[in-house]
Design a protein around this motif. Structure first.
Motif, PDB file in Angstrom:
ATOM      1  N   GLY A   1       0.810  -1.440   0.111  1.00  0.00           N
ATOM      2  CA  GLY A   1      -0.026   0.042   0.024  1.00  0.00           C
ATOM      3  C   GLY A   1       0.814   1.116   0.188  1.00  0.00           C
ATOM      4  O   GLY A   1       0.520   2.295  -0.295  1.00  0.00           O
ATOM      5  N   ARG A   2       2.140   1.142   0.238  1.00  0.00           N
ATOM      6  CA  ARG A   2       3.135   2.251   0.181  1.00  0.00           C
ATOM      7  C   ARG A   2       3.580   2.655  -1.260  1.00  0.00           C
ATOM      8  O   ARG A   2       2.958   1.703  -2.266  1.00  0.00           O
ATOM      9  CB  ARG A   2       4.415   1.850   0.896  1.00  0.00           C
ATOM     10  N   GLY A   3       3.980   3.703  -1.409  1.00  0.00           N
ATOM     11  CA  GLY A   3       4.418   4.245  -2.885  1.00  0.00           C
ATOM     12  C   GLY A   3       5.477   3.560  -3.339  1.00  0.00           C
ATOM     13  O   GLY A   3       6.266   2.724  -2.620  1.00  0.00           O
ATOM     14  N   PRO A   4       5.879   3.315  -4.692  1.00  0.00           N
ATOM     15  CA  PRO A   4       6.674   2.441  -5.265  1.00  0.00           C
ATOM     16  C   PRO A   4       8.212   2.745  -4.576  1.00  0.00           C
ATOM     17  O   PRO A   4       8.952   1.984  -4.461  1.00  0.00           O
ATOM     18  CB  PRO A   4       6.731   2.864  -6.657  1.00  0.00           C
ATOM     19  N   GLU A   5       8.503   4.120  -4.429  1.00  0.00           N
ATOM     20  CA  GLU A   5       9.699   4.649  -3.949  1.00  0.00           C
ATOM     21  C   GLU A   5       9.763   4.329  -2.658  1.00  0.00           C
ATOM     22  O   GLU A   5      10.980   3.745  -2.254  1.00  0.00           O
ATOM     23  CB  GLU A   5       9.865   5.995  -4.075  1.00  0.00           C
TER      24      GLU A   5
ATOM     25  N   MET B   1       8.402   1.410  -1.267  1.00  0.00           N
ATOM     26  CA  MET B   1       8.488   0.162  -0.914  1.00  0.00           C
ATOM     27  C   MET B   1      10.154  -0.307  -1.645  1.00  0.00           C
ATOM     28  O   MET B   1      10.550  -1.161  -1.012  1.00  0.00           O
ATOM     29  CB  MET B   1       7.687  -0.653  -2.065  1.00  0.00           C
ATOM     30  N   GLU B   2      10.735   0.469  -2.563  1.00  0.00           N
ATOM     31  CA  GLU B   2      11.968   0.238  -2.886  1.00  0.00           C
ATOM     32  C   GLU B   2      12.895   0.346  -1.640  1.00  0.00           C
ATOM     33  O   GLU B   2      13.669  -0.528  -1.387  1.00  0.00           O
ATOM     34  CB  GLU B   2      12.424   1.125  -4.166  1.00  0.00           C
ATOM     35  N   ASP B   3      12.718   1.398  -0.680  1.00  0.00           N
ATOM     36  CA  ASP B   3      13.258   1.562   0.351  1.00  0.00           C
ATOM     37  C   ASP B   3      13.360   0.511   1.249  1.00  0.00           C
ATOM     38  O   ASP B   3      14.164  -0.148   1.896  1.00  0.00           O
ATOM     39  CB  ASP B   3      13.078   2.800   0.987  1.00  0.00           C
ATOM     40  N   ILE B   4      12.090   0.005   1.384  1.00  0.00           N
ATOM     41  CA  ILE B   4      11.494  -1.116   2.392  1.00  0.00           C
ATOM     42  C   ILE B   4      12.364  -2.562   1.996  1.00  0.00           C
ATOM     43  O   ILE B   4      13.028  -3.168   2.948  1.00  0.00           O
ATOM     44  CB  ILE B   4       9.965  -1.227   2.424  1.00  0.00           C
TER      45      ILE B   4
END
Length: 294
Positions: free
Chosen positions: A86-90, A92-95
């Protein structure tokens, strides 16, 4: 999975995934470690961990084994990241990046003598890094994005009106300038308090009396170690619903009523050994269900 076998007299030519690191004698050469199926990855990981323990850190052989373990188990990072969907693409990349750090820490600290599956050992490290990322980079409390954006607009409006009016603007003046209601202004100002959090070590009492020098830390209870289990229990609940009546009953007797295996056997007419096998099989089913939910 494409592999080259060494020391057995047979070789299958494949393209190296790690061009600067040759395959290690005694380990299979894996062409695309990131595409190894989870079941195969579990078996291969045991082999690579066993070999890794005997290799000297810093050597090409050690780097090959460690890098292959990281790539083979990246599915654990993606699985752990699902709880933050549900987070944004950027974001999620950090996650995924911080989750990979957790995976690497787990690989470096794992020991086969623990007699625990690597997946069980690694997931807490991965999720822990992800939670730490949110703790260090997010608002102090959860605030809807609408109010986060309103906070920025209010800050700009307050600075502008202060310069124009030569005084701190009132709520009514802020509302008129932004063309919103006074209730929205108040809500935005309250929400802005969630952007930062005061230290609980700051003295809460006055300079005199029994509260002098006391901080908020002195007035709150101790951390509850069981809080870390809440999320695990939440994930476990649907798995328990899939067990049959006998399995649920045995778990209830063993962990709910804390009966011994012998007592359970006497209650249900089973031998102690049979009860032990049933408990082990049921726990393995629950563990596998939680790890392979993805």
């Amino acid at each position: 999975m494409t592999a080259t076998t060494y020391g057995a007299g047979t070789t299958t030519k494949t393209a190296q995934p790690f061009h600067s690191v040759p395959a290690v004698d005694g380990l299979p050469f894996i062409e695309e470690a990131g595409k190894v199926a989870p079941k195969d990855a579990r078996q291969l990981s045991k082999l690579f961990f066993d070999r890794l323990q005997s290799l000297e850190e810093g050597t090409a052989a050690y780097s090959y084994a460690r890098s292959t373990l990281i790539e083979m188990n990246m599915s654990l990072v993606r699985f752990s990241a699902r709880r933050f969907r549900g987070r944004g693409p950027e974001e999620m990349e950090d996650i995924l990046q911080v989750g990979t750090i957790g995976l690497i820490k787990a690989i470096d600290r794992f020991d086969l003598s623990r007699e625990v599956e690597f997946t069980t050992f690694a997931v807490p490290y991965i999720v822990g890094e992800m939670k730490r990322f949110f703790r260090d980079t997010s608002w102090a409390v959860h605030v809807p994005r609408r109010l986060q954006e309103l906070r920025v607009e209010l800050a700009k409006a307050r600075d502008h009106l202060t310069a124009v009016l030569d005084a701190v603007p009132t709520i009514a003046e802020l509302a008129a300038y932004l063309e919103i209601t006074e209730e929205d202004v108040i809500e935005g100002l309250v929400a802005s308090n969630g952007y930062t959090a005061g230290s609980i070590d700051v003295p809460a009492g006055g300079d005199e009396g029994e509260d002098a020098g006391r901080s908020y830390t002195d007035t709150i209870g101790a951390p509850d170690p069981a809080m870390e289990l809440v999320e695990d229990f939440h994930a476990l609940a649907p798995m328990l619903g899939k067990l049959d009546d006998r399995e649920r009953l045995i778990l209830q007797l063993r962990f709910g009523q804390e009966m011994t295996q012998a007592e359970i056997g006497a209650e249900l007419g089973y031998s102690q050994m049979h009860v032990s096998r049933l408990i082990s099989r049921t726990l393995a089913k629950l563990r596998a269900g939680m790890l392979t939910e993805a």
